[in-house]
Design an enzyme around this catalytic site. Sequence first.
Site, PDB file in Angstrom:
ATOM      1  CB  CYS A 120       9.475 -13.663  21.783  1.00 42.13           C
ATOM      2  SG  CYS A 120       9.123 -12.109  22.579  1.00 42.13           S
ATOM      3  CG  PHE A 171       7.840  -6.845  26.204  1.00 45.71           C
ATOM      4  CD1 PHE A 171       7.916  -8.165  25.806  1.00 45.71           C
ATOM      5  CD2 PHE A 171       7.485  -5.898  25.269  1.00 45.71           C
ATOM      6  CE1 PHE A 171       7.644  -8.543  24.494  1.00 45.71           C
ATOM      7  CE2 PHE A 171       7.210  -6.261  23.954  1.00 45.71           C
ATOM      8  CZ  PHE A 171       7.283  -7.589  23.566  1.00 45.71           C
ATOM      9  CG  ASN A 293       6.851 -11.714  26.067  1.00 46.65           C
ATOM     10  OD1 ASN A 293       7.966 -12.227  26.099  1.00 46.65           O
ATOM     11  ND2 ASN A 293       6.210 -11.474  24.942  1.00 46.65           N
TER      12      ASN A 293
HETATM   13  C1  LIG Z   1      -3.203  -9.081  26.518  1.00 48.63           C
HETATM   14  C2  LIG Z   1      -3.458  -8.241  25.270  1.00 48.63           C
HETATM   15  C3  LIG Z   1      -2.256  -7.332  25.026  1.00 48.63           C
HETATM   16  C4  LIG Z   1      -4.684  -7.335  25.537  1.00 48.63           C
HETATM   17  O1  LIG Z   1      -5.818  -8.182  25.617  1.00 48.63           O
HETATM   18  P1  LIG Z   1      -7.278  -7.581  25.929  1.00 48.63           P
HETATM   19  O2  LIG Z   1      -7.222  -6.762  27.148  1.00 48.63           O
HETATM   20  O3  LIG Z   1      -8.220  -8.754  25.882  1.00 48.63           O
HETATM   21  O4  LIG Z   1      -7.631  -6.554  24.799  1.00 48.63           O
HETATM   22  P2  LIG Z   1      -7.596  -6.614  23.214  1.00 48.63           P
HETATM   23  O5  LIG Z   1      -6.845  -7.755  22.640  1.00 48.63           O
HETATM   24  O6  LIG Z   1      -9.013  -6.475  22.721  1.00 48.63           O
HETATM   25  O7  LIG Z   1      -6.814  -5.271  22.910  1.00 48.63           O
HETATM   26  C5  LIG Z   1      -7.111  -4.048  23.603  1.00 48.63           C
HETATM   27  C6  LIG Z   1      -6.835  -2.874  22.700  1.00 48.63           C
HETATM   28  O8  LIG Z   1      -5.445  -2.914  22.349  1.00 48.63           O
HETATM   29  C7  LIG Z   1      -5.318  -2.945  20.938  1.00 48.63           C
HETATM   30  N1  LIG Z   1      -4.179  -3.777  20.595  1.00 48.63           N
HETATM   31  C8  LIG Z   1      -3.976  -5.077  20.865  1.00 48.63           C
HETATM   32  N2  LIG Z   1      -2.817  -5.500  20.368  1.00 48.63           N
HETATM   33  C9  LIG Z   1      -2.254  -4.431  19.776  1.00 48.63           C
HETATM   34  C10 LIG Z   1      -1.042  -4.236  19.069  1.00 48.63           C
HETATM   35  N3  LIG Z   1      -0.150  -5.220  18.902  1.00 48.63           N
HETATM   36  N4  LIG Z   1      -0.783  -3.003  18.582  1.00 48.63           N
HETATM   37  C11 LIG Z   1      -1.677  -1.985  18.756  1.00 48.63           C
HETATM   38  N5  LIG Z   1      -2.828  -2.129  19.417  1.00 48.63           N
HETATM   39  C12 LIG Z   1      -3.122  -3.326  19.919  1.00 48.63           C
HETATM   40  C13 LIG Z   1      -6.613  -3.564  20.442  1.00 48.63           C
HETATM   41  O9  LIG Z   1      -6.888  -3.166  19.117  1.00 48.63           O
HETATM   42  C14 LIG Z   1      -7.608  -2.965  21.401  1.00 48.63           C
HETATM   43  O10 LIG Z   1      -7.893  -1.645  21.002  1.00 48.63           O
HETATM   44  P3  LIG Z   1      -9.367  -1.004  21.187  1.00 48.63           P
HETATM   45  O11 LIG Z   1     -10.301  -1.895  20.441  1.00 48.63           O
HETATM   46  O12 LIG Z   1      -9.245   0.377  20.621  1.00 48.63           O
HETATM   47  O13 LIG Z   1      -9.623  -0.999  22.673  1.00 48.63           O
HETATM   48  C15 LIG Z   1      -3.744  -9.167  24.065  1.00 48.63           C
HETATM   49  O14 LIG Z   1      -4.148  -8.356  22.953  1.00 48.63           O
HETATM   50  C16 LIG Z   1      -2.564 -10.002  23.685  1.00 48.63           C
HETATM   51  O15 LIG Z   1      -2.162 -10.922  24.385  1.00 48.63           O
HETATM   52  N6  LIG Z   1      -1.990  -9.709  22.503  1.00 48.63           N
HETATM   53  C17 LIG Z   1      -0.869 -10.477  21.953  1.00 48.63           C
HETATM   54  C18 LIG Z   1       0.410  -9.825  22.328  1.00 48.63           C
HETATM   55  C19 LIG Z   1       1.493 -10.145  21.345  1.00 48.63           C
HETATM   56  O16 LIG Z   1       1.325 -10.096  20.122  1.00 48.63           O
HETATM   57  N7  LIG Z   1       2.641 -10.478  21.903  1.00 48.63           N
HETATM   58  C20 LIG Z   1       3.875 -10.534  21.151  1.00 48.63           C
HETATM   59  C21 LIG Z   1       4.254 -11.917  20.726  1.00 48.63           C
HETATM   60  S1  LIG Z   1       5.762 -11.895  19.809  1.00 48.63           S
HETATM   61  C22 LIG Z   1       6.886 -11.403  20.897  1.00 48.63           C
HETATM   62  O17 LIG Z   1       6.608 -11.555  22.060  1.00 48.63           O
HETATM   63  C23 LIG Z   1       8.157 -10.835  20.387  1.00 48.63           C
HETATM   64  C24 LIG Z   1       8.653  -9.744  21.012  1.00 48.63           C
HETATM   65  C25 LIG Z   1       9.963  -9.189  20.715  1.00 48.63           C
HETATM   66  C26 LIG Z   1      10.680  -8.635  21.742  1.00 48.63           C
HETATM   67  C27 LIG Z   1      11.925  -8.076  21.498  1.00 48.63           C
HETATM   68  C28 LIG Z   1      12.452  -8.073  20.220  1.00 48.63           C
HETATM   69  O18 LIG Z   1      13.667  -7.527  19.975  1.00 48.63           O
HETATM   70  C29 LIG Z   1      11.710  -8.636  19.168  1.00 48.63           C
HETATM   71  C30 LIG Z   1      10.466  -9.180  19.441  1.00 48.63           C
END
Ligand SMILES: CC(C)(COP(=O)(O)OP(=O)(O)OC[C@H]1O[C@@H](n2cnc3c(N)ncnc32)[C@H](O)[C@@H]1OP(=O)(O)O)[C@@H](O)C(=O)NCCC(=O)NCCSC(=O)/C=C/c1ccc(O)cc1
Length: 345
Positions: A120, A171, A293
């Site tokens: 990214c 993605f 993304n």
């Molecule tokens: C929209 C999301 C995905 C969900 O938001 P939400 O619905 O408000 O929920 P939560 O944030 O509370 O997360 C829901 C559940 O998912 C889990 N979770 C949340 N991120 C995680 C996690 N990275 N792992 C594993 N469990 C998780 C989180 O712990 C939680 O678990 P649980 O409490 O058991 O329900 C939000 O967490 C978010 O935007 N996260 C950031 C995403 C992120 O880091 N993006 C990557 C940026 S860097 C990039 O893009 C590079 C990519 C790349 C591409 C290609 C390449 O070759 C190299 C690199």
Amino acid sequence: MHICGELLCKMFSCPGKNSGIERRYVHLDEELLGAHPDFSDRALPTLDARIDMASAAVPELAASAAARAIAEWGRPAADVTHLVFSTYSGGKAPSADLRLASLLGLRPTVSRTILSLNGCSGGGRALQLAKELAENNRGARVLVACSELTLIGFYGPQEGRLDTILGNGIFGDGAGAVIVGADPVDCIERPLFEMAFATQTTIPETENEITTRLMKGGLDFHVSIRVPKLLKSNIERCLIDTFESIGISAEWNDLFWAIHPGGRAILDHVEQLLGLGVEKLAASRRVLREYGNMSAATVIFVLDELRRRRARGEEVAEWGVMMAFGPGITIETMVLHAAGSLKEN
Ligand SMILES: CC(C)(COP(=O)(O)OP(=O)(O)OC[C@H]1O[C@@H](n2cnc3c(N)ncnc32)[C@H](O)[C@@H]1OP(=O)(O)O)[C@@H](O)C(=O)NCCC(=O)NCCSC(=O)/C=C/c1ccc(O)cc1
């Protein structure tokens, strides 16, 4: 800078209200997946088939974005002197950059650079390289192309791999292209943004937070749950250092913003940290909502959206910032100056 985003692919699902994403586009549709059911299982040896598919589709997708950028630029493709291509969706040489050069009819002396697996942050890195090339080679015109297809690392869910679900949820595929040059030719070239200054920062001891690796079953990527908070703890320092380097003191809300929408949580953290008004990240949120993304290509879509917002008078700031985040963790930061503002000065 002349910009164009392109989407080939077919529309994908709606991943849920919390993601900030309403639709995405992917090349690997049900028909292709039906022909390659083994793609769902990362333990099966599918890398060869994925690379074959990506080798054809990545440059074609890039070519449609680049052809539009070149048409808008207004000069012939043969005037492109350099090509900087970023993708995580490859795995062979000669690479997609050579095929793209051929599809566009670039001159045989075009100077090509491929950025592979920058993920990214690849869009930010490619633009900074293009800036250096353009400023250091009189008359250079650099085509930047970023083309990403998730098929290289798409899997079904697997026990213990929540990040696979995260990847499948956020993605999408897409390609963006930009022409970069210095000293625009009057009446022909109409610049959009000046890239005033750029920095790259690596957050110490975060090399395991965003990783990718080519395995026999495809590209295995891992994005840790800590990424949004790590970015939140480091972004403001990057911004302060970057603006200090060029002697400009900036009020964050007086700038326009092109933040890579890596995920909704990242945009929320940046907005909260910098105290940004809700409209300031509107371009990033719109791109996330409409396309997801698309890794390196995403910031180009955000710049494209920003220039539309500027044309409609919805964004009037003279100075702005582009930021992209990738493996490292790497933060690419670029200070931009809106070209319309240049003419008024
Ligand atoms: C929209 C999301 C995905 C969900 O938001 P939400 O619905 O408000 O929920 P939560 O944030 O509370 O997360 C829901 C559940 O998912 C889990 N979770 C949340 N991120 C995680 C996690 N990275 N792992 C594993 N469990 C998780 C989180 O712990 C939680 O678990 P649980 O409490 O058991 O329900 C939000 O967490 C978010 O935007 N996260 C950031 C995403 C992120 O880091 N993006 C990557 C940026 S860097 C990039 O893009 C590079 C990519 C790349 C591409 C290609 C390449 O070759 C190299 C690199």
